[in-house]
Design an enzyme around this catalytic site. Structure first.
Site, PDB file in Angstrom:
ATOM      1  CG  ASP A 163      -1.854   1.005   1.218  1.00  0.00           C
ATOM      2  OD1 ASP A 163      -2.177   1.662  -0.045  1.00  0.00           O
ATOM      3  OD2 ASP A 163      -2.392   1.557   2.149  1.00  0.00           O
ATOM      4  CG  ASN A 414       4.323  -4.389   6.943  1.00  0.00           C
ATOM      5  OD1 ASN A 414       3.936  -4.046   8.087  1.00  0.00           O
ATOM      6  ND2 ASN A 414       3.428  -4.285   6.149  1.00  0.00           N
ATOM      7  CD  GLU A 415      -0.216  -5.106   7.582  1.00  0.00           C
ATOM      8  OE1 GLU A 415      -0.885  -4.992   6.514  1.00  0.00           O
ATOM      9  OE2 GLU A 415      -0.953  -4.172   8.804  1.00  0.00           O
ATOM     10  CG  ASN A 468       1.422  -3.328  11.380  1.00  0.00           C
ATOM     11  OD1 ASN A 468       2.015  -3.154  12.310  1.00  0.00           O
ATOM     12  ND2 ASN A 468       1.505  -3.556  10.057  1.00  0.00           N
ATOM     13  CE1 TYR A 470      -4.090   1.605  10.497  1.00  0.00           C
ATOM     14  CE2 TYR A 470      -3.273  -0.718   9.974  1.00  0.00           C
ATOM     15  CZ  TYR A 470      -3.097   0.716   9.972  1.00  0.00           C
ATOM     16  OH  TYR A 470      -1.790   0.857   9.594  1.00  0.00           O
ATOM     17  CE1 TYR A 474      -8.474   0.149   5.976  1.00  0.00           C
ATOM     18  CE2 TYR A 474      -6.691  -0.468   7.263  1.00  0.00           C
ATOM     19  CZ  TYR A 474      -6.995   0.186   6.265  1.00  0.00           C
ATOM     20  OH  TYR A 474      -6.359   0.880   5.303  1.00  0.00           O
ATOM     21  CD  GLU A 505       1.451  -0.506   9.533  1.00  0.00           C
ATOM     22  OE1 GLU A 505       0.202  -0.600   8.929  1.00  0.00           O
ATOM     23  OE2 GLU A 505       2.249  -0.957   8.824  1.00  0.00           O
ATOM     24  CD1 TRP A 550      -0.535   3.428   7.959  1.00  0.00           C
ATOM     25  CD2 TRP A 550       1.778   3.008   8.345  1.00  0.00           C
ATOM     26  NE1 TRP A 550       0.228   3.164   6.685  1.00  0.00           N
ATOM     27  CE2 TRP A 550       1.435   2.828   7.030  1.00  0.00           C
ATOM     28  CE3 TRP A 550       2.718   2.554   8.904  1.00  0.00           C
ATOM     29  CZ2 TRP A 550       2.299   2.650   6.142  1.00  0.00           C
ATOM     30  CZ3 TRP A 550       4.062   2.335   8.039  1.00  0.00           C
ATOM     31  CH2 TRP A 550       3.782   2.435   6.604  1.00  0.00           C
ATOM     32  CE  LYS A 569      -5.150   3.570   7.512  1.00  0.00           C
ATOM     33  NZ  LYS A 569      -5.245   3.323   6.225  1.00  0.00           N
TER      34      LYS A 569
END
Length: 594
Positions: A163, A414-415, A468, A470, A474, A505, A550, A569
């Site tokens: 992203d 990452n993720e 991370n 959200y 999300y 994040e 983030w 963000k």
């Protein structure tokens, strides 16, 4: 193994950044047509360093898929006749082939780490050399990060699942360097603390030096000699050492010399800090003292120049970090320019240093970037070949950054998908690669919401849990009461692992200037309320030893309906002005600091 370019009594450097000739090669004909052996056709000018996409007004330039070419002439200094001549690139994204005059001298894949080539046999001191570089931005399932090129009636299109915008070009400085035939090739410095003293151990690798003596002299920040020893591998003691600490980036310097009797054949200087990093239960200790990280995931991303490194813009970012009370950052999602790490070394900033392994999660991609129909790990997608590339990227990152005291954690991805057996089999050996390359720092990866507590099969290998989350964005969008309840429930699970937890994040997209009462998503008020909700959760669990929002600043992404001029963000706008949340954070983080 590769040392950075440096001017010393035995070495010289010449920076080749500036204006280069430039040409697009949309049909990928340049190599077959021998562009490296002539002036580039249909050329224009291009700044180095810079991403090329935003320097044109033509949408075809921004959306270009495939190779571009750079070219310039460089005169080899006449005083280099007896030395080796090296061309050094701090980075070229994502793959590069280099020619010296008509001869291919280097081929490198990996967009954020350095590479170099010895071109001595292809140039002459005092004469001009034509340097040509073919840079290719195409990604595949066997690159880090992954992607895929799809054909369409309009031409090839690059799909990727990270992203942030796939900026490309020569993003950092290019150097012409001289060094002796017998030279220092690499040095690894590790430190420990014994009472008030610093214990310094080094391993020096050199070339053509069998008959030479390796001598290492250590100087303090004022230039006073504090220790000296001989031997390519040795340990010495610094009495009453001044420690490198968070917020106090005290640096020593090791001068490594290759000696023939009393004559210095080669010399190189390496800065380092005396400090230790250790995990103790759910605490992360620097010099035996627990630390709490406050800061951001950040991007090398600026208007116009894209991912190019620029010292002035770095200083503005650093000023914003200091103003807000941050003490740390993560190099999300790729290795940053070493100039940023140098700054962090000098000022005591704490760094989580991350590989470019981002977008390795087809389940996540399906939620944000549209359905792909791919399996993340398979013989046709991310496979054993990818794993071998990933392992080499980890080794190369650690080789580059191992001597930076600011780097306290390696993040190897990452993720990624981490809830499956295939993911566990892929990542387990990569943790071993990192620990073999550097036994002195914690190793981790960044866990995503699709692999919550109890389902992740990779976090068991992490020394520190990087999460991370959200909640409120999300998940439970606009319902912060439910978000807080769900976050507390999951956090309780992670906290039971008795490992340090850093939230790498959290946050919410925010349009600067949008104000709403009651607060709704995208408003500045809602961003503050999301932060406050997260902070209540963090402050309830002793295992949470770090909070990195983030993101530091808004940044460019691929186009899509979920993005309004990129990812919003940021706590700062893309031009580094504060949103409302920045003032909230400044009060919290400076309060923690005090």
């Amino acid at each position: 193994m590769m040392l950075r370019p440096q001017t010393t009594p035995t070495r010289e450097t010449q920076c080749l950044s500036g204006m280069w000739d430039f040409a697009f090669d949309a049909e990928d004909h340049g190599q077959a047509e021998g562009w490296f052996a002539q002036r580039l056709p249909e050329r224009t000018e291009m700044a180095v360093p810079a991403s090329y996409q935003d320097l044109f007004t033509d949408p075809g330039a921004r959306d270009h898929v495939g190779p571009v070419w750079y070219q310039r002439d460089a005169r080899i200094p006449r005083g280099w006749a007896d030395d080796r001549v090296v061309i050094h690139f701090e980075s070229a994204t994502h793959a590069a082939t280099v020619w010296g005059n008509d001869v291919e001298v280097a081929n490198h894949v990996g967009g954020y780490l350095p590479f170099e080539a010895d071109i001595t046999d292809h140039v002459r001191a005092g004469e001009q050399c034509r340097l040509t570089v073919r840079v290719d931005n195409r990604l595949s399932f066997q690159t880090i990060p992954p992607g895929i090129v799809v054909d369409s009636p309009e031409g090839p299109k690059q799909r990727y699942w990270h992203d942030f915008f796939n900026y490309a070009g020569i993003h950092r400085d290019v150097w012409l360097c001289s060094r002796p035939a017998a030279h220092v090739e690499d040095v690894t410095i590790t430190t420990d603390i014994d009472g008030d003293d610093g214990i310094v151990t080094w391993k020096v690798v050199s070339q053509n030096s069998d008959s030479l003596t390796t001598q290492v002299t250590i100087f303090d920040a004022e230039g006073n000699e504090v220790a000296q020893a001989t031997g390519a591998s040795a340990t010495t003691r610094i009495p009453s050492a001044h420690l490198w600490q968070p917020g106090q980036g005290y640096l020593y310097e090791a001068e490594i010399c290759l000696l023939n009797g009393q004559r210095v054949v080669d010399s190189y200087r390496q800065a380092f800090g005396v400090r230790t990093v250790r995990v103790d239960g759910n605490r992360l200790l620097v010099n035996g003292e627990p630390i709490h990280l406050r800061g951001f995931g950040m991007h090398e991303d600026h208007q116009t120049i894209g991912k190019a490194h620029n010292d002035a813009l770095m200083l503005r970012d650093a000023a914003c970090l200091e103003w807000i009370g941050a003490n740390s950052l993560r190099t999300s999602h790729y290795p940053y320019s070493e100039h940023v790490l140098d700054y962090a070394d000098r000022h005591g900033l704490l760094i989580i240093d991350e590989t470019p392994a981002v977008g390795m999660n087809m389940g996540l991609g399906g939620g944000i970037f549209g359905a792909q129909g791919y399996t993340t790990f398979s013989a046709e997608t991310i496979n054993d070949q990818t794993q071998a590339v990933h392992a080499q990227v980890i080794r190369d990152l650690i080789a580059r950054d191992k001597n930076h005291p600011s780097v306290i954690i390696w993040s190897i991805a990452n993720e990624p998908e981490s809830e499956t057996e295939a993911a566990e089999n892929y990542f387990r050996p990569l943790f071993d690669v990192a620990r073999d390359a550097d036994p002195t720092r914690p190793v981790s990866f960044v866990n995503v919401m699709l692999a919550p507590y109890g389902k992740c099969r990779v976090s068991q290998y992490s020394d520190v849990l990087l999460l991370n989350r959200y909640y409120g964005w999300y998940v439970d969008t606009g319902d912060l009461a439910a978000a807080e309840r769900h976050w507390r429930e999951e956090m309780a699970g992670w906290a039971s692992e008795n490992k340090p937890i850093i939230i790498t994040e959290y946050g919410a997209d925010t349009m600067p200037g949008l104000h709403q009462i009651p607060a709704q998503p995208w408003s500045e008020e809602y961003q503050v309320e999301v932060l406050e909700m997260n902070e209540r959760v963090f402050d309830s669990f002793d295992a949470v030893i770090g909070e990195q929002i983030w993101n530091f600043a808004d940044f460019a992404t691929t186009s899509g309906t979920m993005r309004v001029g990129g990812n919003r963000k940021g706590i700062f706008t893309r031009d580094r002005q504060p949103k409302m949340a920045a003032f909230h954070l400044r009060k919290r983080w400076r309060g923690i600091e005090d």
